[in-house]
Design an enzyme around this catalytic site. Structure first.
Site, PDB file in Angstrom:
ATOM      1  N   ARG A   1       7.023   1.734   2.373  1.00  0.00           N
ATOM      2  CA  ARG A   1       7.873   2.874   1.998  1.00  0.00           C
ATOM      3  C   ARG A   1       9.331   2.606   2.355  1.00  0.00           C
ATOM      4  O   ARG A   1      10.232   2.920   1.582  1.00  0.00           O
ATOM      5  CB  ARG A   1       7.391   4.145   2.694  1.00  0.00           C
TER       6      ARG A   1
ATOM      7  N   THR B   1       0.365   3.951   1.307  1.00  0.00           N
ATOM      8  CA  THR B   1       0.298   4.641   2.591  1.00  0.00           C
ATOM      9  C   THR B   1       0.965   3.861   3.723  1.00  0.00           C
ATOM     10  O   THR B   1       1.002   4.323   4.855  1.00  0.00           O
ATOM     11  CB  THR B   1      -1.174   4.897   2.977  1.00  0.00           C
ATOM     12  N   CYS B   2       1.506   2.690   3.427  1.00  0.00           N
ATOM     13  CA  CYS B   2       2.099   1.823   4.431  1.00  0.00           C
ATOM     14  C   CYS B   2       3.560   2.218   4.689  1.00  0.00           C
ATOM     15  O   CYS B   2       4.373   2.226   3.768  1.00  0.00           O
ATOM     16  CB  CYS B   2       2.022   0.365   3.972  1.00  0.00           C
ATOM     17  N   ASP B   3       3.888   2.541   5.944  1.00  0.00           N
ATOM     18  CA  ASP B   3       5.253   2.944   6.291  1.00  0.00           C
ATOM     19  C   ASP B   3       6.265   1.843   6.008  1.00  0.00           C
ATOM     20  O   ASP B   3       7.372   2.116   5.541  1.00  0.00           O
ATOM     21  CB  ASP B   3       5.339   3.353   7.761  1.00  0.00           C
TER      22      ASP B   3
ATOM     23  N   LEU C   1       0.857  -1.188   0.000  1.00  0.00           N
ATOM     24  CA  LEU C   1       0.000   0.000   0.000  1.00  0.00           C
ATOM     25  C   LEU C   1       0.888   1.231   0.000  1.00  0.00           C
ATOM     26  O   LEU C   1       1.884   1.282   0.733  1.00  0.00           O
ATOM     27  CB  LEU C   1      -0.896   0.028   1.246  1.00  0.00           C
TER      28      LEU C   1
END
Length: 104
Positions: A13, A8-10, A6
């Site tokens: 990233r 938005t997933c840290d 995702l």
């Protein structure tokens, strides 16, 4: 190398930052190819589901009783992330074992 996760997933990233040559595919918009999902399910089993997630806690008991494949199709964010496909092998998560395998 393909990283499924995702945007938005840290954790995703962090993995992408460490793997600059990886192609990113968002599981919500792009999905995971059926053959890759089947192989991941065969390799990781129930560990492919993130049972600590907010999405999991929001499911009813009857929804939780569905097969992992049905759950992941209906709720892509339930997948433990990232799922990385590299040179025919699959890796799940961004733990030290995955990092050492992919970064050397």
């Amino acid at each position: 190398m393909i990283l499924y996760g995702l945007k938005t997933c840290d954790t995703c990233r962090k993995a992408l930052k460490s793997l600059p040559n990886a192609e990113f595919r968002d599981v919500r918009t792009d999905g995971v190819p059926q053959d890759v999902m089947g192989a991941a399910l065969e390799r990781f089993g129930g560990a492919l589901l993130n049972r600590k997630s907010t999405t999991w806690r929001g499911l009813s008991e009857s929804e939780r009783d569905q097969s992992p494949l049905e759950l992941l199709a209906a709720h892509p964010s339930l997948m433990k992330r990232p799922l990385i496909e590299a040179q025919g092998a699959l890796y799940l998560g961004w733990g030290s074992d995955t990092q050492s395998a992919l970064l050397g």
